[in-house]
Design a protein around this motif. Structure first.
Motif, PDB file in Angstrom:
ATOM      1  N   ASP A  21      46.556  37.408  39.627  1.00 16.99           N
ATOM      2  CA  ASP A  21      45.233  36.813  39.395  1.00 16.99           C
ATOM      3  C   ASP A  21      44.930  35.834  40.519  1.00 16.99           C
ATOM      4  O   ASP A  21      45.681  34.891  40.759  1.00 16.99           O
ATOM      5  CB  ASP A  21      45.244  36.095  38.038  1.00 16.99           C
ATOM      6  CG  ASP A  21      43.857  35.645  37.611  1.00 16.99           C
ATOM      7  OD1 ASP A  21      42.922  35.665  38.430  1.00 16.99           O
ATOM      8  OD2 ASP A  21      43.715  35.259  36.431  1.00 16.99           O
ATOM      9  N   GLY A  26      37.328  36.323  38.612  1.00 22.33           N
ATOM     10  CA  GLY A  26      38.035  37.419  37.954  1.00 22.33           C
ATOM     11  C   GLY A  26      38.756  38.358  38.905  1.00 22.33           C
ATOM     12  O   GLY A  26      39.227  39.421  38.492  1.00 22.33           O
ATOM     13  N   ASN A 100      38.796  45.715  41.990  1.00 18.86           N
ATOM     14  CA  ASN A 100      37.787  44.656  41.851  1.00 18.86           C
ATOM     15  C   ASN A 100      36.354  45.156  41.999  1.00 18.86           C
ATOM     16  O   ASN A 100      35.419  44.353  41.979  1.00 18.86           O
ATOM     17  CB  ASN A 100      38.059  43.565  42.895  1.00 18.86           C
ATOM     18  CG  ASN A 100      39.343  42.809  42.623  1.00 18.86           C
ATOM     19  OD1 ASN A 100      39.450  42.072  41.658  1.00 18.86           O
ATOM     20  ND2 ASN A 100      40.349  42.994  43.481  1.00 18.86           N
TER      21      ASN A 100
END
Length: 253
Positions: A21, A26, A100
């Motif tokens: 992460d 995000g 992503n």
């Protein structure tokens, strides 16, 4: 939503890899611990780099793609390209881009920094970043094999290769952002000025307030005037494993 994310992770993260992460928008990054994982230097470079709305950016030697992906998350640049020599690492970086959903903004290109001017058009980027190998072959022992050695030592490319190609690929007035080691600072500045990348900003990074600096962040401008601002020192830790407030702010803001 979580089920969809689990499916994507299963499809894109391969055996031996992990999904980290990035603590921003995000975003997550696929890494292989057996190869070379990004460190504080990449994070600080992405925070030091200034990218304006609509600018076109290139990262020379992008590795797992952390800098283009972080810049895509923290700036309003139009596009971010990463150039990576090792095909397996470039392929892994491409899967992080897919994970992503950044395919329209981030592009990973497999290629050699020394041939960058034949891969991309001259004067086609507004911003170029690089976190290159820090050690010349005369510095340190090259005990690792493969990926780690290439990341740490100037085996596949030198500082001169990075700076020379950045100068050719930047538009006049474009900015080059570099993170390196302070013990090579005189060499770095000499190399940049020789290639008409005038040093404009510099910041030394200290692990602790009472220790010597172990990183230097530099900005050079193609064709810029001779004047450099030395910014105040950046201290990474206030105590063991505890980041300073400024580092936390640089990372999360």
């Amino acid at each position: 939503m979580r089920q969809k994310e689990n499916l994507e992770e299963k499809e894109l993260v391969q055996s031996g890899e992990r999904l980290d992460d990035l603590q921003r928008e995000g975003l997550k990054l696929i890494q292989n611990p057996a190869w070379f994982c990004f460190g504080m230097d990449a994070v600080l470079l992405s925070a030091f780099a200034r990218v304006k709305k609509g600018q076109v950016c290139l990262d020379l030697g992008c590795g797992n793609g952390v800098i283009p992906i972080l810049l895509a998350g923290r700036t309003e640049g139009r596009s971010f390209t990463g150039l990576e020599l090792q095909d397996d690492i470039a392929e892994m970086a491409g899967r992080s881009v897919q994970y992503n959903h950044l395919e329209e903004k981030v592009h990973i290109v497999h290629g050699d920094i020394k041939e960058a001017t034949s891969i991309f058009e001259a004067a086609s980027f507004d911003v170029i970043t690089s976190n290159p190998p820090y050690l010349a072959n005369s510095h340190g022992l090259i005990s690792e094999a493969g990926h780690k050695a290439l990341a740490r030592h100037e085996i596949a490319c030198t500082l001169e290769d990075v700076v020379a190609n950045a100068a050719k690929l930047l538009r006049p007035g474009g900015s080059f952002f570099l993170v390196h080691r302070p013990f090579r600072l005189a060499e770095i500045i000499g190399c940049m000025t020789a290639h008409k990348l005038e040093p404009k900003r510099m910041r030394l990074v200290y692990p602790y307030v009472d220790k010597e600096p172990n990183m230097v962040l530099l900005e050079g401008v193609r064709g810029g005037n001779s004047r450099m601002t030395v910014e105040r020192p950046l201290i990474v830790y206030e105590s063991e494993n505890v980041y300073t407030e400024e580092v936390r702010r640089l990372y999360y803001e």
